[in-house]
Design an enzyme around this catalytic site. Structure first.
Site, short mmCIF file in Angstrom:
data_model
loop_
_atom_site.label_atom_id
_atom_site.label_comp_id
_atom_site.label_asym_id
_atom_site.label_seq_id
_atom_site.Cartn_x
_atom_site.Cartn_y
_atom_site.Cartn_z
CB SER A 193 -1.73 -4.91 14.45
OG SER A 193 -2.58 -5.57 13.59
CG ASP A 469 0.92 -12.13 14.27
OD1 ASP A 469 -0.28 -12.37 14.05
OD2 ASP A 469 1.37 -10.98 14.47
#
Ligand SMILES: *[C@@H]1O[C@H](CO)[C@@H](O)[C@H](O)[C@H]1NC(C)=O
Ligand SMILES: *[C@@H]1O[C@H](CO)[C@@H](O)[C@H](O)[C@H]1NC(C)=O
Ligand SMILES: *[C@@H]1O[C@H](CO)[C@@H](O)[C@H](O)[C@H]1NC(C)=O
Ligand SMILES: *[C@@H]1O[C@H](CO)[C@@H](O)[C@H](O)[C@H]1NC(C)=O
Ligand SMILES: *[C@@H]1O[C@H](CO)[C@@H](O)[C@H](O)[C@H]1NC(C)=O
Ligand SMILES: *[C@@H]1O[C@H](CO)[C@@H](O)[C@H](O)[C@H]1NC(C)=O
Ligand SMILES: *[C@@H]1O[C@H](CO)[C@@H](O)[C@H](O)[C@H]1NC(C)=O
Ligand SMILES: *[C@@H]1O[C@H](CO)[C@@H](O)[C@H](O)[C@H]1NC(C)=O
Ligand SMILES: *[C@@H]1O[C@H](CO)[C@@H](O)[C@H](O)[C@H]1NC(C)=O
Ligand SMILES: *[C@@H]1O[C@H](CO)[C@@H](O)[C@H](O)[C@H]1NC(C)=O
Ligand SMILES: *[C@@H]1O[C@H](CO)[C@@H](O)[C@H](O)[C@H]1NC(C)=O
Ligand SMILES: *[C@@H]1O[C@H](CO)[C@@H](O)[C@H](O)[C@H]1NC(C)=O
Length: 557
Positions: A193, A469
């Site tokens: 991330s 995602d």
């Protein structure tokens, strides 16, 4: 979910807090599909990793850039940067593998020293596994409080310099006889991330310190209006659920923005059990709790947040699921009519009632205190707090200054129905920037995107993304969502992997060996996750071979 920090859906899936319940729920819901007694799996839970790995500090300069006026007044002090390590598998010649914990307390990442990718790479390479905390998170806080002035050292550049400094200076307790600093020892960086973008820049900015890095779901492109967060949800979510969510959200927006009368607005808020939420935008944002939980889906039962699937199965159920809503049938029909869906009452009435029932059941009923205190983002008093306990300030400061990622509904093109309210616009999503930090201009995304954005590349730099995602439109694999991103060919030096079916950095998690025997196949990591992890191991072993060759080359010279 809707937090006062103005932080809408954080990069970190905030499931740790409800860890025990979520785990139980995940396991119970999985158990419906299998015959195994789910409680036997709970017994396999490991020791709290905090008891296994003691914390250490390295003293690191607060200000690495005395040449840059933006850090004035400069500091010559140091602060304690926290780290943990596991040298169980270390053998001389092995690398140091550093997992950057990103915008959160590092203790939440310690599980990856036990199992998951960090553990797997340490075992495969005879390396030392390290979890390194990021400045201004956990206990690694360089200043006495979080005042805007004291947050000036919170830039990605300073934190990158911390990690490079760490690699060049750390001495691991018990391993003092080895020189485990870079570049004497090869350093491999991993992050997911924000931390995934971080290690991408780390490789590019400190190529002589980090031998190679792996960026998982790395959001390398900073974007101010990140409405595209909801695009993978729209594309990959269950189609009926997505359609209902779009239409009912649009109905709500029509009532608030087009009808906009006191009576109808009160009727709408009252139906959802939120009569006392003063601001229309706050109210409409609460309704997106289900949609916003997509990111928390995980194959790992320890971490999976089942909220999204539960929300969808509620609003697509053909039965009225909550008896508390049976008295709202007339109201639901009236609202649908006023909101422009009078012709679709027969289809949308039950989804609307179930959305109302679900929200009351999961969110509204949990609010203690006034509804504004639970749901309002309009609160200057709150934002002006900046003591050392107001650690909510750190990530908003980073996104207000450098990263953006305001997850708006307003940014969605006009010919498309958004999944969340259009009242969540840039103005609303940046309230925290103005109120907490007195910042009223968009984040300087150039400070981030100067390092390559979507198209960053470097030798011995691996990219792993999740197909589904919500952060993919900010990752190097954004191509189907953003034509600015290139398609690449995967190589050993620059692997480019997309994990099919995956959400946010699913390669990071793992299981103990004893959790993988005698269990049904759907308790194992999905095949694409296992394949990716195997590939990463092979890649890092190959990079280690390159290291050995480069060392042999040096000796020859
Ligand atoms: C499973 O393996 C882990 C790691 O080796 C160990 O800590 C744990 O105690 C084991 N659990 C059981 C139930 O044997
Ligand atoms: C590390 O530093 C923090 C903050 O200064 C401190 O609270 C903590 O006790 C230190 N930990 C160790 C192991 O020295
Ligand atoms: C400050 O020095 C670093 C090298 O230590 C350099 O990379 C950076 O560009 C310099 N910054 C400015 C503003 O001159
Ligand atoms: C490790 O080796 C480097 C390069 O030879 C040297 O500069 C450094 O002082 C050494 N560090 C330690 C802790 O011995
Ligand atoms: C509704 O109307 C009021 C009064 O004109 C206005 O202030 C408000 O911004 C409108 N609300 C929305 C959501 O457009
Ligand atoms: C809303 O406010 C009214 C008046 O203060 C109060 O009686 C009522 O209990 C509140 N309702 C909710 C759901 O908070
Ligand atoms: C509705 O959601 C609740 C709570 O999230 C969940 O327990 C329940 O199973 C769901 N019901 C249906 C029909 O999906
Ligand atoms: C939520 O709904 C479930 C049934 O779906 C019910 O058992 C539970 O009591 C409800 N909880 C609340 C807080 O309303
Ligand atoms: C605003 O924030 C302050 C400080 O946290 C809190 O005491 C107050 O209740 C909040 N007001 C509302 C309306 O939420
Ligand atoms: C934005 O960041 C870039 C790169 O660090 C810098 O050159 C530029 O001056 C910054 N712009 C503003 C308005 O601060
Ligand atoms: C990259 O490939 C995908 C899938 O094949 C395609 O949809 C996309 O348009 C391509 N993007 C570019 C920039 O070529
Ligand atoms: C694509 O990326 C660019 C550059 O960051 C951004 O400005 C644009 O809004 C993105 N487009 C979409 C469709 O997300």
């Amino acid at each position: 979910m809707v937090s006062k920090s103005g932080l809408f859906f954080a990069l970190v899936a905030l499931v740790n807090v409800t860890f025990a319940t979520e785990q139980l729920r995940a396991i119970v819901s999985r158990s419906r599909r299998t015959t195994i007694d789910p409680r036997s799996l709970l017994k396999r839970d490991d020791t709290d990793p905090e008891t296994l790995y003691p914390a250490y500090n390295l003293s690191v300069p607060i200000d690495h850039f005395h040449n840059d006026s933006k850090y004035e007044p400069h500091s010559s002090d140091s602060f304690n940067l926290r780290y943990w390590f596991d040298a169980t598998y270390y053998k001389p010649g092995g690398p140091v593998i550093v997992l950057q914990s990103g915008e959160t307390d590092g203790t939440g990442r310690l599980r990856f020293l036990q199992k998951g990718i960090l553990h797997q790479l340490a075992v495969a390479t005879n390396g030392v596994g390290v979890v390194l905390e990021h400045r201004y998170y956990g206990t690694s806080i360089p200043t006495p409080d979080f005042s805007t002035e004291n947050l000036r050292y919170l830039t990605t550049d300073q934190a990158l310099a911390d990690e490079a400094y760490f690699a060049q200076h750390v001495v691991f307790k018990g391993l003092e006889q080895y020189n485990l600093t870079a570049p004497t020892t090869p350093y491999i960086g991993y992050g997911g991330s924000y931390a995934g973008a971080f290690v991408a820049f780390l490789r590019k900015l400190y190529p002589d310190v980090f031998w190679g890095t792996i960026s998982s779901s790395g959001v390398t492109e900073a974007i101010w209006d990140y409405w595209a967060y909801f695009e993978p949800i729209r594309v990959y979510g269950e189609p009926t659920c997505i359609t209902y969510a779009q239409k009912i959200t649009n109905m709500v927006d029509n009532i608030l923005m087009k009808v906009n009368t006191t009576d109808t607005t009160a009727e709408l808020k009252g139906a959802f059990g939120l009569p006392n939420v003063t601001y229309d935008d706050d109210f409409a944002v609460v309704l997106s709790a289900g949609i916003g939980s997509w990111q928390g889906r995980n194959w790992d039962p320890d971490l999976n947040d089942p909220t999204f699937d539960e929300f969808c199965s509620n609003i697509t159920s053909t039965l009225v699921e909550y008896s508390s809503t049976t008295g709202l049938v007339g109201t639901a029909q009236d609202l649908l009519t006023k909101g422009g869906y009078g012709s679709e009452i027969s289809t949308l009435q039950t989804p609307l009632l179930n959305w109302i029932g679900w929200l009351k059941n999961t969110t509204v009923s949990r609010c203690k205190g006034s509804q504004d205190s639970c749901y309002s983002t309009h609160n200057s008093t709150y934002y002006q707090q900046d003591s050392i306990s107001d650690d909510w300030r750190a990530w908003p400061y980073q996104y207000c200054t450098e990263w953006g990622y305001l997850q708006t509904g307003s940014g969605v093109p006009a010919d498309q129905l958004p999944l969340i309210t259009r009242l969540n616009d840039l103005e609303y999503a940046s309230i925290v920037c103005r109120e907490a930090f007195n910042i009223s201009t968009p984040a300087n995304v150039t400070a981030i995107n100067q390092y390559g954005g979507f198209n960053i590349s470097y030798p011995r730099f691996a990219i792993v993304d999740g197909e589904q995602d919500p952060w993919r439109p900010a990752c190097p694999s954004a191509s189907p969502f953003n034509s600015t991103a290139v398609n690449r060919t995967s190589t050993v030096s620059e692997p480019f992997m997309l994990i099919e079916g995956a959400v946010h950095h699913w390669d990071e998690n793992g299981l103990f060996a004893n959790q993988t025997v005698d269990v049904p196949p759907d308790f194992l990591p999905p095949l694409p996750v296992r394949d990716t992890q195997a590939m990463l191991k092979a890649v890092v072993l190959e990079w280690m071979e390159e290291w050995k060759l480069s060392q042999a080359g040096k000796e020859l010279k």
